[in-house]
Scaffold this motif. Structure first.
Motif, PDB file in Angstrom:
ATOM      1  N   ARG A   1       0.855  -1.186   0.000  1.00  0.00           N
ATOM      2  CA  ARG A   1       0.000   0.000   0.000  1.00  0.00           C
ATOM      3  C   ARG A   1       0.894   1.240   0.000  1.00  0.00           C
ATOM      4  NH1 ARG A   1      -5.142  -1.432   3.984  1.00  0.00           N
ATOM      5  NH2 ARG A   1      -5.490  -3.558   3.189  1.00  0.00           N
TER       6      ARG A   1
ATOM      7  N   GLY B   1      -4.729  12.710   4.218  1.00  0.00           N
ATOM      8  CA  GLY B   1      -4.759  11.563   3.306  1.00  0.00           C
ATOM      9  C   GLY B   1      -6.107  10.866   3.307  1.00  0.00           C
TER      10      GLY B   1
ATOM     11  N   GLU C   1       1.618   4.733   0.196  1.00  0.00           N
ATOM     12  CA  GLU C   1       0.886   5.927   0.637  1.00  0.00           C
ATOM     13  C   GLU C   1       1.498   7.148  -0.033  1.00  0.00           C
ATOM     14  OE1 GLU C   1       0.250   6.098   4.826  1.00  0.00           O
ATOM     15  OE2 GLU C   1      -0.769   4.160   4.870  1.00  0.00           O
TER      16      GLU C   1
ATOM     17  N   TRP D   1      -7.855  -0.666  -1.997  1.00  0.00           N
ATOM     18  CA  TRP D   1      -6.404  -0.770  -2.118  1.00  0.00           C
ATOM     19  C   TRP D   1      -6.033  -1.856  -3.132  1.00  0.00           C
ATOM     20  CZ3 TRP D   1      -2.831   2.493  -1.094  1.00  0.00           C
ATOM     21  CH2 TRP D   1      -2.893   3.359   0.001  1.00  0.00           C
TER      22      TRP D   1
ATOM     23  N   GLU E   1      -8.070   7.447   3.336  1.00  0.00           N
ATOM     24  CA  GLU E   1      -7.945   6.021   3.628  1.00  0.00           C
ATOM     25  C   GLU E   1      -8.888   5.231   2.730  1.00  0.00           C
ATOM     26  OE1 GLU E   1      -6.332   3.442   4.129  1.00  0.00           O
ATOM     27  OE2 GLU E   1      -5.841   3.834   6.231  1.00  0.00           O
TER      28      GLU E   1
ATOM     29  N   SER F   1       1.136   6.223  -6.787  1.00  0.00           N
ATOM     30  CA  SER F   1       0.898   4.905  -6.226  1.00  0.00           C
ATOM     31  C   SER F   1       0.538   3.902  -7.314  1.00  0.00           C
ATOM     32  CB  SER F   1      -0.233   4.970  -5.190  1.00  0.00           C
ATOM     33  OG  SER F   1      -0.365   3.742  -4.512  1.00  0.00           O
TER      34      SER F   1
ATOM     35  N   GLY G   1      -3.822   7.023   2.054  1.00  0.00           N
ATOM     36  CA  GLY G   1      -3.326   6.526   3.325  1.00  0.00           C
ATOM     37  C   GLY G   1      -3.325   7.573   4.420  1.00  0.00           C
TER      38      GLY G   1
END
Length: 336
Positions: free
Chosen positions: A169, A223, A171, A231, A225, A177, A217
């Motif tokens: 993951r 950020g 972040e 994800w 989530e 990403s 994240g």
């Protein structure tokens, strides 16, 4: 030593051989020495931990280092025949046990191949060899008749795309990403959006409040989530960044999704794989425990005890009986 020095000076002061100032001075100096010794011990412990870490890093570097051939062969731009494994054996470094032994398998160019088997059978190990995370201990792994070890490692890996169950993951901003799946295009917004579309993860864009600049994240106070399934879609989009790989590996990348969602996604991926196969002869490898998903593959490979137990289409394997038919019936029974 601290207590002893203090008692000694106090006893001398009682006998008149030291003053109150001497007692105070010793108490202060002894405390400072105590702090300095504690700090030195702490630094020594940090140095020991650092030394252990550097030894580990050195071991990892030796483990992953590969000596490219002096004159590496160019990786083909298109697969004409496919990938072949002959008499392949493999065991992880540091152990004597072999997780794969006597593997003979042909992955035809342009095909979609599903790998199934019970936990610990060697499915992921087989995939790691295809990606060349490791080299075989015995036998050969060839690409269009050329031993994969004759290619430069980095050059082969640039023609491989993969999505794994144990994805990272990252972040970072959503663009990065996803984009690090193809570093040359990490800042290319059309390329990133194309990867999202190929991964059928367009629903992510609704979650990204700032578009592809959305920070993912909780490492950032602002950020965003994501859920486990979201994800996973980010990881799938990352795996799709390379538009024309020679090998696409999806190793249980949809484990956080329900069976119906996984089935629909793999139906769409199968269509994408067919188009990629027509363009570059790419081989798509799916690893999944869900037989409703793998039955759409051109070739199903059953791995058992580090060997290839069966190989064929879904109908052929069901007709043959054996491990595949047994596992399929067990899973199908749970949906009745």
């Amino acid at each position: 030593a601290y207590i002893g020095a203090t008692l000694l000076v106090i006893s001398r002061a009682v006998d008149g051989r030291a003053s109150v100032g001497d007692v105070i001075l010793v108490i202060i100096l002894a405390g400072q020495v105590n702090q300095q010794v504690a700090a030195a011990v702490g630094v020594l412990q940090e140095l020991q931990r650092g030394s252990r870490m550097m030894r580990t890093v050195d071991w990892v570097e030796r483990l992953v280092h590969r000596d490219d051939p002096a004159e590496p062969r160019p990786v083909p731009s298109r697969l004409e025949h496919g990938i072949r494994l002959e008499g392949v054996a493999f065991g992880y470094p540091g152990t004597d046990a072999r997780v794969l032994d006597g593997v003979d398998l042909v992955l035809p160019a342009g095909s979609t191949v599903a790998i199934v088997g019970e936990n610990g059978a060697g499915k992921t190990s087989l995939v790691k060899l295809l990606c060349r995370f490791y080299d075989v201990d015995a036998g050969t792994l060839t690409v269009d008749g050329v031993d994969v070890r004759e290619f430069a490692v980095d050059e082969w890996r640039t023609r491989v795309s993969a999505g794994f169950q144990d994805f990272v993951r990252f972040e970072l901003p959503a663009r990065e990403s996803i984009g690090i799946g193809e570093l040359d295009a990490v800042d290319d917004e059309p390329a990133v959006r194309g990867a999202i579309a190929r991964a059928r993860s367009d629903s992510l864009l609704e979650r990204f409040e700032d578009g592809l600049d959305t920070l993912l994240g909780k490492a950032y106070h602002d950020g965003t989530e994501l859920s486990g399934g979201q994800w996973q879609k980010v990881a799938l989009a990352r795996a799709m960044m390379r538009a024309e790989p020679l090998l696409l590996v999806l190793d249980e990348p949809t484990s956080a999704l329900d069976a119906q969602a996984e089935h629909e996604l793999f139906e769409q991926y199968a269509d994408t794989a067919r188009r990629a196969g027509e363009r570059t002869g790419a081989v798509t490898v799916l690893v999944s425990h869900r037989f409703s998903t793998v039955r759409m593959a051109d070739l199903i490979v059953v791995v058992d005890g580090g060997r290839i137990a069966q190989a064929g289409s879904h109908d052929e394997l069901v007709a043959q009986g054996g491990l595949y038919a047994e596992l399929y019936e067990l899973q199908a029974a749970s949906y009745r």
